[in-house]
Design a protein around this motif. Structure first.
Motif, PDB file in Angstrom:
ATOM      1  N   THR A  12       7.963 -12.815 -25.563  1.00 11.64           N
ATOM      2  CA  THR A  12       8.285 -13.193 -24.196  1.00 11.64           C
ATOM      3  C   THR A  12       9.766 -13.560 -24.155  1.00 11.64           C
ATOM      4  O   THR A  12      10.183 -14.462 -24.872  1.00 11.64           O
ATOM      5  N   GLY A  14      13.186 -15.231 -23.670  1.00 14.63           N
ATOM      6  CA  GLY A  14      13.669 -16.545 -23.286  1.00 14.63           C
ATOM      7  C   GLY A  14      12.789 -17.731 -23.601  1.00 14.63           C
ATOM      8  O   GLY A  14      13.162 -18.855 -23.318  1.00 14.63           O
ATOM      9  N   ARG A  15      11.627 -17.519 -24.185  1.00 11.51           N
ATOM     10  CA  ARG A  15      10.817 -18.678 -24.541  1.00 11.51           C
ATOM     11  C   ARG A  15      10.058 -18.433 -25.834  1.00 11.51           C
ATOM     12  O   ARG A  15       9.784 -17.299 -26.198  1.00 11.51           O
ATOM     13  N   TYR A  16       9.791 -19.513 -26.502  1.00 13.95           N
ATOM     14  CA  TYR A  16       9.072 -19.457 -27.769  1.00 13.95           C
ATOM     15  C   TYR A  16       7.576 -19.572 -27.485  1.00 13.95           C
ATOM     16  O   TYR A  16       7.125 -20.534 -26.868  1.00 13.95           O
ATOM     17  N   VAL A  17       6.849 -18.579 -27.906  1.00  8.64           N
ATOM     18  CA  VAL A  17       5.395 -18.604 -27.800  1.00  8.64           C
ATOM     19  C   VAL A  17       4.867 -18.450 -29.219  1.00  8.64           C
ATOM     20  O   VAL A  17       5.008 -17.398 -29.840  1.00  8.64           O
ATOM     21  N   ARG A  18       4.298 -19.525 -29.742  1.00  9.16           N
ATOM     22  CA  ARG A  18       3.908 -19.578 -31.145  1.00  9.16           C
ATOM     23  C   ARG A  18       3.022 -18.406 -31.567  1.00  9.16           C
ATOM     24  O   ARG A  18       3.236 -17.802 -32.614  1.00  9.16           O
ATOM     25  N   GLU A  20       2.943 -15.439 -30.553  1.00 12.72           N
ATOM     26  CA  GLU A  20       3.719 -14.211 -30.705  1.00 12.72           C
ATOM     27  C   GLU A  20       4.496 -14.201 -32.021  1.00 12.72           C
ATOM     28  O   GLU A  20       4.802 -13.147 -32.549  1.00 12.72           O
ATOM     29  N   GLN A  21       4.813 -15.374 -32.531  1.00 14.53           N
ATOM     30  CA  GLN A  21       5.631 -15.474 -33.737  1.00 14.53           C
ATOM     31  C   GLN A  21       4.824 -15.424 -35.026  1.00 14.53           C
ATOM     32  O   GLN A  21       5.325 -14.985 -36.053  1.00 14.53           O
TER      33      GLN A  21
END
Length: 110
Positions: A12, A14-18, A20-21
């Protein structure tokens, strides 16, 4: 998508989405003991290690970073610690030659 962008979840902007990581693409079994998640990234099947080793979550980008740096690391190790570098085929030929020199009497030598 770039070469280093995981094929799994789409990041996503501009934002950290755990999720996805730390969620790699689905693992594909390549042997009884190995799986692959990204092309050229082979690892021991985590299910075989869970009993003995606490499994850690690795960010996808870090797995790819380590994989992409392995040749540089190996070259550094060779420069600093190796008197000479031999190929796997040379090593196997040496092992096979030494095994044919010794009779197979059922005694295991170390």
């Amino acid at each position: 998508m770039t070469e280093e962008t995981p094929a799994g979840a789409v990041p996503t902007p501009g934002r950290y989405v755990r999720a996805e990581q730390v969620t790699p693409p689905p693992a594909q079994q390549v042997s009884d003991v190995a799986v692959t998640t990204y092309e050229d990234l082979f690892e021991v099947d985590p299910r075989l290690m869970e009993r003995w080793v606490l499994q850690q979550e690795f960010p996808n980008w870090d797995s790819l970073r380590i994989m992409n740096a392995r040749h540089d690391h190996l070259a550094w190790m060779h420069r600093h610690f190796a008197d000479r570098v031999i190929t796997g085929s040379e090593l196997l030929a040496e092992v096979e030659a030494s095994s044919t020199d010794q009779p197979d009497d059922g005694v295991r030598r170390s």
